[in-house]
Design a protein around this motif. Sequence first.
Motif, short mmCIF file in Angstrom:
data_model
loop_
_atom_site.label_atom_id
_atom_site.label_comp_id
_atom_site.label_asym_id
_atom_site.label_seq_id
_atom_site.Cartn_x
_atom_site.Cartn_y
_atom_site.Cartn_z
N LEU A 122 0.83 -1.20 0.00
CA LEU A 122 0.00 0.00 0.00
C LEU A 122 0.86 1.25 0.00
O LEU A 122 0.60 2.21 -0.73
N ARG A 123 1.92 1.23 0.78
CA ARG A 123 2.83 2.38 0.81
C ARG A 123 3.42 2.62 -0.58
O ARG A 123 3.48 3.75 -1.05
N GLY A 124 3.84 1.55 -1.25
CA GLY A 124 4.39 1.67 -2.59
C GLY A 124 3.37 2.22 -3.56
O GLY A 124 3.69 3.08 -4.40
N THR A 125 2.14 1.76 -3.45
CA THR A 125 1.07 2.25 -4.32
C THR A 125 0.86 3.75 -4.12
O THR A 125 0.74 4.51 -5.08
N LEU A 126 0.83 4.16 -2.86
CA LEU A 126 0.61 5.57 -2.57
C LEU A 126 1.80 6.43 -2.99
O LEU A 126 1.62 7.57 -3.43
N GLN A 127 3.01 5.89 -2.87
CA GLN A 127 4.18 6.64 -3.32
C GLN A 127 4.19 6.80 -4.83
O GLN A 127 4.62 7.84 -5.34
N ASP A 128 3.70 5.79 -5.53
CA ASP A 128 3.68 5.84 -6.99
C ASP A 128 2.49 6.62 -7.53
O ASP A 128 2.48 7.01 -8.71
N ALA A 129 1.47 6.85 -6.72
CA ALA A 129 0.26 7.53 -7.16
C ALA A 129 0.48 9.03 -7.22
O ALA A 129 1.36 9.58 -6.55
N GLY A 130 -0.32 9.71 -8.01
CA GLY A 130 -0.27 11.16 -8.06
C GLY A 130 0.72 11.65 -9.10
O GLY A 130 1.37 10.88 -9.80
N PRO A 131 0.82 12.95 -9.20
CA PRO A 131 1.70 13.53 -10.22
C PRO A 131 3.17 13.28 -9.89
O PRO A 131 3.57 13.20 -8.73
N GLU A 132 3.94 13.12 -10.94
CA GLU A 132 5.38 12.93 -10.77
C GLU A 132 6.04 14.27 -10.47
O GLU A 132 5.68 15.29 -11.03
N GLU A 133 7.03 14.26 -9.59
CA GLU A 133 7.76 15.48 -9.27
C GLU A 133 8.96 15.62 -10.19
O GLU A 133 9.58 14.63 -10.57
N THR A 134 9.28 16.84 -10.56
CA THR A 134 10.49 17.10 -11.34
C THR A 134 11.63 17.34 -10.37
O THR A 134 11.42 17.44 -9.16
N THR A 135 12.81 17.48 -10.89
CA THR A 135 13.98 17.67 -10.03
C THR A 135 13.96 19.01 -9.32
O THR A 135 14.61 19.17 -8.29
N ASP A 136 13.19 19.99 -9.79
CA ASP A 136 13.17 21.28 -9.12
C ASP A 136 12.07 21.37 -8.05
O ASP A 136 11.85 22.43 -7.47
N GLY A 137 11.38 20.23 -7.77
CA GLY A 137 10.39 20.22 -6.70
C GLY A 137 8.99 20.53 -7.17
O GLY A 137 8.06 20.51 -6.39
N THR A 138 8.80 20.92 -8.43
CA THR A 138 7.45 21.17 -8.94
C THR A 138 6.96 19.92 -9.63
O THR A 138 7.75 19.06 -10.03
N ASP A 139 5.66 19.82 -9.77
CA ASP A 139 5.18 18.63 -10.46
C ASP A 139 4.98 18.93 -11.94
O ASP A 139 4.76 20.05 -12.36
N ASP A 140 5.11 17.88 -12.75
CA ASP A 140 5.02 18.01 -14.21
C ASP A 140 3.65 18.50 -14.64
O ASP A 140 3.54 19.27 -15.59
N ASP A 141 2.60 18.08 -13.96
CA ASP A 141 1.25 18.49 -14.36
C ASP A 141 1.08 20.00 -14.21
O ASP A 141 0.43 20.63 -15.04
N ALA A 142 1.65 20.60 -13.18
CA ALA A 142 1.55 22.05 -12.98
C ALA A 142 2.26 22.77 -14.10
O ALA A 142 1.78 23.79 -14.63
N GLU A 143 3.41 22.23 -14.54
CA GLU A 143 4.14 22.85 -15.64
C GLU A 143 3.35 22.72 -16.93
O GLU A 143 3.29 23.65 -17.74
#
Length: 149
Positions: A122-143
């Motif tokens: 479950l922890r792995g599922t939750l870590q993998d869920a949601g938008p991916e973060e970029t290296t600068d700390g913002t998420d790709d979906d916001a960009e």
Amino acid sequence: MSQATLGDDEELFGEAANEMREDVEASLEEAWAALPAADDIWETDADNVLGVLNGLNSALDAGDAEDSLRDAKKWFTMGQRADAFDDADDLEEEIEALEEAITDISEAGEQVGELTSTIPALRGTLQDAGPEETTDGTDDDAEDDADEE
């Protein structure tokens, strides 16, 4: 057989019956003592849920209690069949109570075992869920949303 022999047999049977009851009581006492202490399943030093579950799973072991209960039941059954006990209701009730406690512990152990294998997934599922973060700390979906404007 002479009267003296019959009297001796009754006395020996009485002694054997007393010893059998003492064996049952001693085995029951050992079984109760082998059960986990209430604090062992309630308190924890773990830093995370998986540590708590692993500790709880270890505490929920009734192996020695099961062995002692088996000995108690063996001697109790033998004493009952030989009609050696004048009053065995107390022993029978204690055996039933001990069996129930061991069953509860075993069932709790199975449930904890299931959670122990489920929580990391479950922890792995939750870590993998949601938008991916970029290296600068913002998420790709916001960009992507900003690019579309």
